[in-house]
Write a protein that holds these residues in place. Structure first.
Motif, PDB file in Angstrom:
ATOM      1  N   GLY A  13      13.244   9.886  -3.566  1.00 12.74           N
ATOM      2  CA  GLY A  13      13.133  10.016  -5.046  1.00 12.74           C
ATOM      3  C   GLY A  13      13.974  11.141  -5.800  1.00 12.74           C
ATOM      4  O   GLY A  13      14.671  11.173  -6.651  1.00 12.74           O
ATOM      5  N   ALA A  14      13.580  12.344  -5.093  1.00  4.73           N
ATOM      6  CA  ALA A  14      13.795  13.617  -5.537  1.00  4.73           C
ATOM      7  C   ALA A  14      15.411  13.622  -5.117  1.00  4.73           C
ATOM      8  O   ALA A  14      16.532  14.156  -6.145  1.00  4.73           O
ATOM      9  CB  ALA A  14      13.105  14.772  -4.790  1.00  4.73           C
ATOM     10  N   CYS A  15      15.812  13.184  -4.269  1.00  7.22           N
ATOM     11  CA  CYS A  15      17.539  13.170  -3.719  1.00  7.22           C
ATOM     12  C   CYS A  15      18.074  12.283  -4.904  1.00  7.22           C
ATOM     13  O   CYS A  15      19.403  12.548  -5.226  1.00  7.22           O
ATOM     14  CB  CYS A  15      17.625  12.695  -2.311  1.00  7.22           C
ATOM     15  N   VAL A  16      17.505  10.864  -5.009  1.00  5.47           N
ATOM     16  CA  VAL A  16      18.222  10.339  -6.074  1.00  5.47           C
ATOM     17  C   VAL A  16      18.304  11.168  -7.505  1.00  5.47           C
ATOM     18  O   VAL A  16      19.135  10.864  -8.247  1.00  5.47           O
ATOM     19  CB  VAL A  16      17.460   8.848  -6.290  1.00  5.47           C
ATOM     20  N   GLY A  17      17.147  11.762  -7.710  1.00  4.68           N
ATOM     21  CA  GLY A  17      17.127  12.600  -8.794  1.00  4.68           C
ATOM     22  C   GLY A  17      18.187  13.722  -9.108  1.00  4.68           C
ATOM     23  O   GLY A  17      18.867  13.966  -9.738  1.00  4.68           O
ATOM     24  N   SER A  18      18.612  14.314  -7.851  1.00  4.77           N
ATOM     25  CA  SER A  18      19.775  15.201  -7.636  1.00  4.77           C
ATOM     26  C   SER A  18      20.857  14.555  -8.156  1.00  4.77           C
ATOM     27  O   SER A  18      21.774  14.975  -8.823  1.00  4.77           O
ATOM     28  CB  SER A  18      19.881  15.734  -6.415  1.00  4.77           C
ATOM     29  N   TYR A  76      17.339  20.667 -14.000  1.00 10.08           N
ATOM     30  CA  TYR A  76      17.778  19.937 -12.769  1.00 10.08           C
ATOM     31  C   TYR A  76      16.238  19.622 -11.852  1.00 10.08           C
ATOM     32  O   TYR A  76      16.308  18.657 -11.405  1.00 10.08           O
ATOM     33  CB  TYR A  76      18.839  20.913 -12.059  1.00 10.08           C
ATOM     34  N   PRO A  77      15.732  20.735 -11.539  1.00  6.93           N
ATOM     35  CA  PRO A  77      14.701  20.432 -10.773  1.00  6.93           C
ATOM     36  C   PRO A  77      13.549  19.561 -11.621  1.00  6.93           C
ATOM     37  O   PRO A  77      12.732  18.865 -11.116  1.00  6.93           O
ATOM     38  CB  PRO A  77      13.992  21.861 -10.504  1.00  6.93           C
ATOM     39  N   ALA A  78      13.474  19.605 -12.864  1.00  7.43           N
ATOM     40  CA  ALA A  78      12.807  18.767 -13.632  1.00  7.43           C
ATOM     41  C   ALA A  78      12.819  17.363 -13.528  1.00  7.43           C
ATOM     42  O   ALA A  78      12.017  16.349 -13.305  1.00  7.43           O
ATOM     43  CB  ALA A  78      12.455  19.051 -15.184  1.00  7.43           C
ATOM     44  N   VAL A  79      14.212  17.022 -13.434  1.00  5.34           N
ATOM     45  CA  VAL A  79      14.687  15.552 -13.205  1.00  5.34           C
ATOM     46  C   VAL A  79      14.359  15.198 -11.979  1.00  5.34           C
ATOM     47  O   VAL A  79      14.075  14.096 -11.795  1.00  5.34           O
ATOM     48  CB  VAL A  79      16.098  15.603 -13.715  1.00  5.34           C
ATOM     49  N   GLU A  80      14.741  16.078 -10.847  1.00  3.06           N
ATOM     50  CA  GLU A  80      14.300  15.652  -9.494  1.00  3.06           C
ATOM     51  C   GLU A  80      12.895  15.333  -9.464  1.00  3.06           C
ATOM     52  O   GLU A  80      12.435  14.717  -8.373  1.00  3.06           O
ATOM     53  CB  GLU A  80      14.832  16.689  -8.685  1.00  3.06           C
ATOM     54  N   THR A  81      11.782  16.207 -10.007  1.00  2.00           N
ATOM     55  CA  THR A  81      10.402  16.021  -9.912  1.00  2.00           C
ATOM     56  C   THR A  81      10.127  14.638 -10.536  1.00  2.00           C
ATOM     57  O   THR A  81       9.422  13.959  -9.877  1.00  2.00           O
ATOM     58  CB  THR A  81       9.751  17.112 -10.494  1.00  2.00           C
ATOM     59  N   LEU A  82      10.805  14.380 -11.850  1.00  4.81           N
ATOM     60  CA  LEU A  82      10.606  13.261 -12.358  1.00  4.81           C
ATOM     61  C   LEU A  82      10.780  12.047 -11.599  1.00  4.81           C
ATOM     62  O   LEU A  82      10.095  11.158 -11.636  1.00  4.81           O
ATOM     63  CB  LEU A  82      11.250  13.254 -13.663  1.00  4.81           C
ATOM     64  N   SER A  83      11.965  12.144 -11.030  1.00  5.95           N
ATOM     65  CA  SER A  83      12.604  10.986 -10.327  1.00  5.95           C
ATOM     66  C   SER A  83      11.587  10.811  -8.979  1.00  5.95           C
ATOM     67  O   SER A  83      11.520   9.556  -8.876  1.00  5.95           O
ATOM     68  CB  SER A  83      14.176  11.380  -9.685  1.00  5.95           C
ATOM     69  N   ALA A  84      11.212  11.706  -8.591  1.00 11.06           N
ATOM     70  CA  ALA A  84      10.293  11.543  -7.381  1.00 11.06           C
ATOM     71  C   ALA A  84       9.218  10.889  -7.758  1.00 11.06           C
ATOM     72  O   ALA A  84       8.483  10.195  -6.935  1.00 11.06           O
ATOM     73  CB  ALA A  84      10.004  13.020  -6.698  1.00 11.06           C
ATOM     74  N   ALA A  85       8.554  11.246  -9.000  1.00 13.89           N
ATOM     75  CA  ALA A  85       7.256  10.827  -9.388  1.00 13.89           C
ATOM     76  C   ALA A  85       7.371   9.422  -9.872  1.00 13.89           C
ATOM     77  O   ALA A  85       6.511   8.512  -9.680  1.00 13.89           O
ATOM     78  CB  ALA A  85       6.968  11.846 -10.855  1.00 13.89           C
ATOM     79  N   LEU A  86       8.501   8.930 -10.427  1.00 12.51           N
ATOM     80  CA  LEU A  86       8.694   7.518 -10.674  1.00 12.51           C
ATOM     81  C   LEU A  86       8.680   6.761  -9.567  1.00 12.51           C
ATOM     82  O   LEU A  86       8.492   5.388  -9.360  1.00 12.51           O
ATOM     83  CB  LEU A  86      10.186   7.451 -11.519  1.00 12.51           C
ATOM     84  N   TRP A  87       9.616   7.261  -8.417  1.00 12.02           N
ATOM     85  CA  TRP A  87       9.626   6.474  -7.134  1.00 12.02           C
ATOM     86  C   TRP A  87       8.284   6.176  -6.784  1.00 12.02           C
ATOM     87  O   TRP A  87       7.969   5.136  -6.315  1.00 12.02           O
ATOM     88  CB  TRP A  87      10.624   7.294  -6.194  1.00 12.02           C
ATOM     89  N   LEU A  88       7.496   7.199  -6.644  1.00 12.13           N
ATOM     90  CA  LEU A  88       5.826   7.049  -6.243  1.00 12.13           C
ATOM     91  C   LEU A  88       5.208   5.976  -6.977  1.00 12.13           C
ATOM     92  O   LEU A  88       4.514   5.289  -6.584  1.00 12.13           O
ATOM     93  CB  LEU A  88       5.341   8.323  -6.298  1.00 12.13           C
ATOM     94  N   SER A  89       5.641   5.849  -8.328  1.00 13.21           N
ATOM     95  CA  SER A  89       5.017   5.153  -9.176  1.00 13.21           C
ATOM     96  C   SER A  89       5.378   3.421  -9.034  1.00 13.21           C
ATOM     97  O   SER A  89       4.673   2.648  -9.158  1.00 13.21           O
ATOM     98  CB  SER A  89       5.291   5.366 -10.868  1.00 13.21           C
TER      99      SER A  89
END
Length: 265
Positions: A13-18, A76-89
């Motif tokens: 998710g973080a990689c996709v956020g990147s 940039y890191p905020a979007v990566e973190t958000l993407s990781a959280a959404l993938w977990l959700s």
């Protein structure tokens, strides 16, 4: 085993956020999201692979370009973190939700949906624009996923996509005629069609109800606080995206029951 699944889901998710950061920066500028590779927008130097690691790269660089030392936005890191959280959700999707897709495909088929919704929401926040190619491919992918549930589910989702598109386009035209200025963008209608393709007619109806409610709250707060002018437009796409994702995770019935209980019915 469950811990490893959570870890790998968050990492992917973080990689996709990147990559989402690349899409959000380049697509509005009509640049390729593939070529050239990641580079500093200030000095143009290519970003080294180890500096491009999600979250870690930004922290190690202390938020500055290695070559020109220009600041790198915290976004940039905020979007990566958000993407990781959404993938977990996405792993928390309820068994009866997921747009009616067969349970054995859940939760994984929700990952492409959130990978599409996040850049759409961010681009709309920045530019009041919802790129048609992302919406169009989102509709196609949603219909392909719904086909896994059989032709009846596919027909339901196709009807949901078409009606969502037509209804919002009609409302947009009506609002512009009554108010004398655009109230809904055509991109909102296309994003609603994407939601219909993934959720079906009952699902997109619930998602749009959530979007209207949340959008009205945000708009009222913005006007009362002075952050929004009387006729200043604000993006509606983020609220549609939020509604789509919430209904994907829980199904539409839970929301209808909640509203009926709130009304005392």
């Amino acid at each position: 085993m469950e811990g490893l699944i959570l870890l790998w889901t968050a990492l992917f998710g973080a990689c996709v956020g990147s990559f989402t950061n690349v899409v959000v920066w380049r697509l509005p500028r009509r640049e390729s999201v593939v070529f050239p590779g990641s580079h500093c927008p200030r000095c143009g130097h290519a970003i080294r692979w180890h500096d491009n690691l999600p979250l870690l790269g930004w922290l190690l660089l202390r938020g500055r370009c290695r070559d020109c030392h220009a600041p790198i936005s915290w976004r940039y890191p905020a979007v990566e973190t958000l993407s990781a959280a959404l993938w977990l959700s996405a792993l928390m999707v309820w068994p009866a939700a997921g747009g009616g897709v067969p349970g054995e495909l859940l939760p994984w088929v929700g990952l492409p949906l959130i990978a599409l919704l996040l850049p759409l929401v961010l681009i709309d926040l920045d530019h009041l624009w919802l790129p048609e190619p992302l919406c169009r491919w989102g509709v196609v992918l949603g219909l392909i996923v719904s086909l896994a549930g059989g032709t009846e589910l596919l027909a339901s989702h196709l009807i949901g996509a078409v009606l969502a598109l037509l209804v919002l386009e009609a409302l947009s035209a009506l609002a512009e005629r009554l108010l004398g200025q655009p109230a809904l963008g055509l991109g909102d209608a296309k994003l609603a069609a994407l939601g219909g393709a993934w959720l079906g007619l009952p699902g997109i109806t619930a998602a749009m109800a959530i979007a209207v409610f949340m959008g009205a709250l945000a708009g009222s707060f913005g006007r009362l606080s002075g952050r929004l002018g009387p006729k200043q437009p604000f993006p509606f796409g983020p609220f549609i995206g939020l509604g789509i994702w919430l209904v994907w995770l829980t199904g539409p019935n839970w929301w209808w029951d909640l509203w009926l209980q709130g009304l005392g019915l």
